[in-house]
Structure formats: structure tokens, C-alpha cells
Design a protein around this motif. Structure first.
Motif, PDB file in Angstrom:
ATOM      1  N   ARG A 123      45.401  92.743 -13.905  1.00 36.80           N
ATOM      2  CA  ARG A 123      44.836  91.385 -13.662  1.00 36.80           C
ATOM      3  C   ARG A 123      43.582  91.522 -12.896  1.00 36.80           C
ATOM      4  N   TYR A 124      43.476  92.640 -11.990  1.00 31.80           N
ATOM      5  CA  TYR A 124      42.360  92.601 -11.283  1.00 31.80           C
ATOM      6  C   TYR A 124      41.157  93.000 -12.282  1.00 31.80           C
ATOM      7  N   HIS A 125      41.446  94.199 -12.874  1.00 27.14           N
ATOM      8  CA  HIS A 125      40.624  94.644 -14.059  1.00 27.14           C
ATOM      9  C   HIS A 125      40.007  93.770 -14.847  1.00 27.14           C
ATOM     10  N   SER A 126      40.872  92.576 -15.531  1.00 25.14           N
ATOM     11  CA  SER A 126      40.353  91.818 -16.158  1.00 25.14           C
ATOM     12  C   SER A 126      39.555  90.833 -15.723  1.00 25.14           C
ATOM     13  N   SER A 127      39.884  90.445 -14.456  1.00 21.78           N
ATOM     14  CA  SER A 127      39.170  89.329 -13.493  1.00 21.78           C
ATOM     15  C   SER A 127      37.697  89.885 -13.371  1.00 21.78           C
ATOM     16  N   VAL A 128      37.461  91.041 -12.975  1.00 24.00           N
ATOM     17  CA  VAL A 128      36.247  91.753 -12.689  1.00 24.00           C
ATOM     18  C   VAL A 128      35.369  91.759 -14.093  1.00 24.00           C
ATOM     19  N   LEU A 129      35.967  92.058 -15.251  1.00 25.06           N
ATOM     20  CA  LEU A 129      35.446  92.195 -16.405  1.00 25.06           C
ATOM     21  C   LEU A 129      34.836  90.853 -16.905  1.00 25.06           C
ATOM     22  N   ARG A 130      35.605  89.594 -16.644  1.00 22.88           N
ATOM     23  CA  ARG A 130      35.343  88.396 -17.108  1.00 22.88           C
ATOM     24  C   ARG A 130      34.245  87.809 -16.178  1.00 22.88           C
ATOM     25  N   SER A 131      33.940  88.400 -15.064  1.00 23.03           N
ATOM     26  CA  SER A 131      32.842  87.793 -14.164  1.00 23.03           C
ATOM     27  C   SER A 131      31.772  88.260 -14.438  1.00 23.03           C
ATOM     28  N   VAL A 132      31.544  89.395 -15.580  1.00 23.10           N
ATOM     29  CA  VAL A 132      30.335  89.701 -16.026  1.00 23.10           C
ATOM     30  C   VAL A 132      29.883  89.425 -17.277  1.00 23.10           C
ATOM     31  N   CYS A 133      28.695  88.849 -17.695  1.00 24.39           N
ATOM     32  CA  CYS A 133      28.235  88.466 -19.108  1.00 24.39           C
ATOM     33  C   CYS A 133      26.958  88.780 -19.142  1.00 24.39           C
ATOM     34  N   ILE A 134      26.395  89.780 -18.788  1.00 27.48           N
ATOM     35  CA  ILE A 134      25.095  90.296 -18.652  1.00 27.48           C
ATOM     36  C   ILE A 134      25.419  92.005 -18.851  1.00 27.48           C
ATOM     37  N   PHE A 135      24.784  92.478 -19.917  1.00 28.51           N
ATOM     38  CA  PHE A 135      24.923  94.187 -20.154  1.00 28.51           C
ATOM     39  C   PHE A 135      23.650  94.806 -20.301  1.00 28.51           C
ATOM     40  N   ARG A 136      23.776  96.227 -20.450  1.00 26.67           N
ATOM     41  CA  ARG A 136      22.639  97.032 -20.735  1.00 26.67           C
ATOM     42  C   ARG A 136      22.909  97.087 -22.463  1.00 26.67           C
ATOM     43  N   ARG A 137      21.881  97.093 -23.018  1.00 28.35           N
ATOM     44  CA  ARG A 137      21.844  96.830 -24.690  1.00 28.35           C
ATOM     45  C   ARG A 137      22.599  98.318 -25.173  1.00 28.35           C
ATOM     46  N   ARG A 138      22.078  99.268 -24.477  1.00 31.84           N
ATOM     47  CA  ARG A 138      22.477 100.711 -24.986  1.00 31.84           C
ATOM     48  C   ARG A 138      23.871 100.827 -24.652  1.00 31.84           C
ATOM     49  N   THR A 139      24.590 100.267 -23.456  1.00 29.60           N
ATOM     50  CA  THR A 139      26.007 100.244 -23.574  1.00 29.60           C
ATOM     51  C   THR A 139      26.553  99.676 -24.462  1.00 29.60           C
TER      52      THR A 139
END
Length: 400
Positions: free
Chosen positions: A321-337
Motif C-alpha cells: 500500500r505504501y509502494h502504490s501510494s508513492v507511485l500514484r503521487s507521480v505523473c511526470i516521467f523521463r521519456r526514455r524510462t
């Protein structure tokens, strides 16, 4: 009447003097700006730095094997830290991706060529000393015969060394270059003959497998940025990034990679552990993040990844639940990644690609072993989840 005239004359002289001083001050400021634009320090501006040849920037980036930064590089680091000018370009492209111009400004980290060269040296050099200096007491700071150093990690159990090793190769597969070069080693080998008494005193198992990572000098702690804290707004395109400095934005670019990397590996011993600790320590986010350090030049170094993959997958239910919460908090990414995640999702061959890279790059891969079928399935599932999350972000923010 004469008194009035004298006062008027004095007032006139005072006003004239004030105007002259104001004009002179303005002229001085214009001259200073002119000198900054034309002089050597003009390379500190965003556009000027973009014009610096990439090879030259990389070559002078930092010297990790010498154990200290040179005077020129240290000055450049101070200049970077004191640069508070706002960027002239939009830091985002296509809604959810960091701009190419911003990514071009990222400080050089651990390129594949550099990692390959270090790995060859680390496998060839004799270990001449072992001493504390790399975290817990079972780890050691090794010095090689050429004077370079490495952090030697002896896991509490084999899965920690295996997890750290496979996490390193997964980072390479994703094009994330913030993880220092790593090789496997056996302290029973001839390379360790000079330090055999020290190895015996550490009570390492005679058949132990250890990891050696390049030792990086002059590292400092890193505090979680405000958007990624529980009371933050998240790292999203809707957040105002215009008032952030160049150095802050470059760090956020690397944080976005870190969040993806830690989610895929289920590494709970970094940002996630801080979130967990909020239950009894309300100020934990104001202190340095575990297993994350920074060079004077702004490179975030993802250290001690032994909690990821193998061990992280085994205790996944506790931390998910902590992993999912952190991932949901990010919506900007490096294009290559994002592109590499998409490719691993499309072909559903994360296990094969990771295994091939690991086997081709690490001579001791067969002895160390690889992911179990269950853990390989979890890795592919998490890649698919990150891919769907990126699609969700694109659908929500691509029109901004």
C-alpha cells in the motif's frame, strides 16, 4: 525670503544628487549584468549550459576514484547550488514528460561505458585492505592495488546480495544510470589473498558471495522534496514548476526515476520506509532519505538496493500500500524510462532481457542464481502496472 531661497536651493541640490546616484547605480547594475552575460560565468545560465558540448561536460563531471572533487568541479557545484534563475523553457513536453532540453542538463552519472571500465578494473585489481566505512559492520570499504575503492556488502543472507545485484541490472535495463557500478566477488578467490586474515576475522562464510560497488566520495544526504511528502500535492503536471530553480528541477527528474525504480523492485528501504515511520515520527520527512545520497554536482545516487526484488517481493504484502501510494503521487516521467517500460510491457519479456544482460555482464551469475518463477512473474506484473499508470497520467494531463 533669503532663508526660503537657501532652502529651495538645498532641496534642488539634494534632488539632483539623488538622481545622479540613482542613474549611476542603474548603470552599474547594467554593467554587471553585461559582464555576466559576456564573461566566463555566462555558462551558468540555462541556455548557455545547453550549448556546452556533452562530451566535455561528462569528462569533467567528477572524480570518484580519487576520493575527492577537484577545485574546478567543486566551484561548478557551488555555482549550481547558488543558481536560482528560473528556466526560460517549459520543463514539460507532451503533458507528462520532462522536456528534452531539461534532460540534456542532467549531470553525468554512471554511464554504461564508465560502468564497464570500472567493472573490468574491479575484477582485475588485488584487494589490499578492508576497513569499516560502508554502512553496517558486516560491510567493508575495500582498497584496490591501484588505490581505488569499493564498498563490499556481505548480505545477512544470500537473497540480499542477489537482490542488490539484480536491481543494478534492472536499472541498466531501464536506462536509469543513478545506481553505481557493481560486480560480484568471492572473498575466497586469489584476488583477496592479501586480506585473508581480515576476511577470517569478519567471520564471512568461506563460500560467501559479496557485491562490490564503486565508492563515491563527497556524498551528502537528500531530503524528500515537498511534492512527494504525504502533505504534498504530488509530482504532477498540474503543479506549478515555474518557480523552481534549475537545480531543483533536475533533482525532481531523478526523483521520478527513483519512484519508478523502487516500485518495480518493491524496495521498501528508502522513501517507503520513511512513510511507514510517520506513525511514530512526524518529522521523518524533514530528515535525509534512507539509502539515497547526492554528489556535489547534483547526481542522486541510489545506494543499498538489497531490499529490492528478491527480499522486497517476499515481504510485498506488508509494504504494497505504501509502494502504490508513492507511485500514484507521480505523473511526470523521463521519456526514455517510460519507453523502456512500454517495451517490457509490450513484449512481456522482462525476465528474459534481465537474465540475458545479467549473464552476459557478470561472470559469477551462474553461482549467484536468478529470480524464481514467482518473482519473475511479480516483476512483469509490476512493469505492467507502471505502464498502465503512465497511460492514466497521459490521459489525464496530456491536454495541459
Amino acid at each position: 525670503m533669503r532663508a526660503v531661497s537657501v532652502n529651495s536651493l538645498a532641496l534642488l541640490l539634494f534632488c539632483t544628487l539623488a538622481c545622479v546616484l540613482h542613474l549611476w547605480g542603474g548603470l552599474e547594475r547594467r554593467l554587471e549584468r553585461r559582464e555576466r552575460d559576456l564573461g566566463p560565468s555566462s555558462a551558468k545560465t540555462f541556455r548557455a549550459l545547453l550549448a556546452v558540448p556533452a562530451a566535455r561536460t561528462t569528462a569533467r563531471f567528477f572524480n570518484v576514484t580519487a576520493g575527492r572533487s577537484g577545485g574546478v568541479d567543486a566551484k561548478r557545484a557551488r555555482d549550481n547550488q547558488t543558481n536560482t534563475a528560473e528556466l526560460e523553457d517549459d520543463p514539460l513536453e507532451d503533458g507528462v514528460f520532462w522536456s528534452r532540453s531539461l534532460e540534456a542538463r542532467l549531470p553525468a552519472s554512471f554511464s554504461e561505458d564508465r560502468a564497464r571500465a570500472w567493472s573490468l578494473r574491479a575484477r582485475a585489481q588485488r584487494v589490499v585492505s578492508l576497513e569499516p566505512g560502508c554502512g553496517r559492520t558486516s560491510n567493508q570499504l575495500a582498497t584496490f592495488s591501484d588505490g581505488s575503492r569499493a564498498c563490499v556488502r556481505y548480505g545477512i543472507n544470500a537473497e540480499q546480495v542477489q537482490g542488490e545485484t539484480l536491481a543494478y541490472y534492472l536499472a541498466r535495463l531501464l536506462g536509469i544510470s543513478n545506481v553505481p557500478p557493481l560486480v560480484l566477488a568471492q572473498p575466497s578467490a586469489e584476488q583477496w589473498a592479501h586480506v585473508r586474515p581480515r576476511v577470517d576475522s569478519l567471520q564471512w562464510s568461506g563460500r560467501a558471495m559479496v557485491s562490490m560497488t564503486e565508492w563515491i566520495a563527497n556524498l551528502s544526504g537528500v531530503v524528500t522534496p515537498a511534492p512527494l511528502r504525504p502533505d504534498g500535492s504530488g509530482l504532477r503536471p498540474s503543479v506549478d514548476l515555474g518557480n523552481r530553480t534549475e537545480a531543483e528541477l533536475l533533482e525532481l527528474v531523478q526523483w521520478s526515476d527513483l519512484v519508478v525504480f523502487d516500485y518495480l523492485t518493491a524496495n521498501f528501504d528508502r522513501l517507503v520506509s520513511n512513510l511507514f515511520s510517520l506513525q511514530w515520527d512526524s518529522r521523518v520527512m524533514e530528515r535525509n532519505t534512507s539509502n539515497l545520497l547526492k554528489t556535489p554536482h547534483g547526481v542522486l545516487v541510489f545506494l543499498d538496493n538489497e531490499a529490492g526484488l528478491v527480499h522486497g517481493y517476499r515481504v510485498l504484502d506488508m509494504w504494497e500500500r505504501y509502494h502504490s501510494s508513492v507511485l500514484r503521487s507521480v505523473c511526470i516521467f523521463r521519456r526514455r524510462t517510460a519507453q523502456r517500460v512500454a517495451a517490457l510491457h509490450r513484449y512481456r519479456d522482462a525476465r528474459t532481457r534481465l537474465f540475458d544482460l545479467y549473464r552476459e555482464s557478470e561472470p559469477l551469475a551462474a553461482q549467484q542464481g536468478f529470480l524464481s518463477d514467482e518473482h519473475a512473474r511479480i516483476l512483469q506484473d509490476r512493469i505492467d502496472r507502471v505502464y498502465r499508470h503512465i497511460l492514466h497520467c497521459k490521459g489525464k494531463y496530456s491536454q495541459l
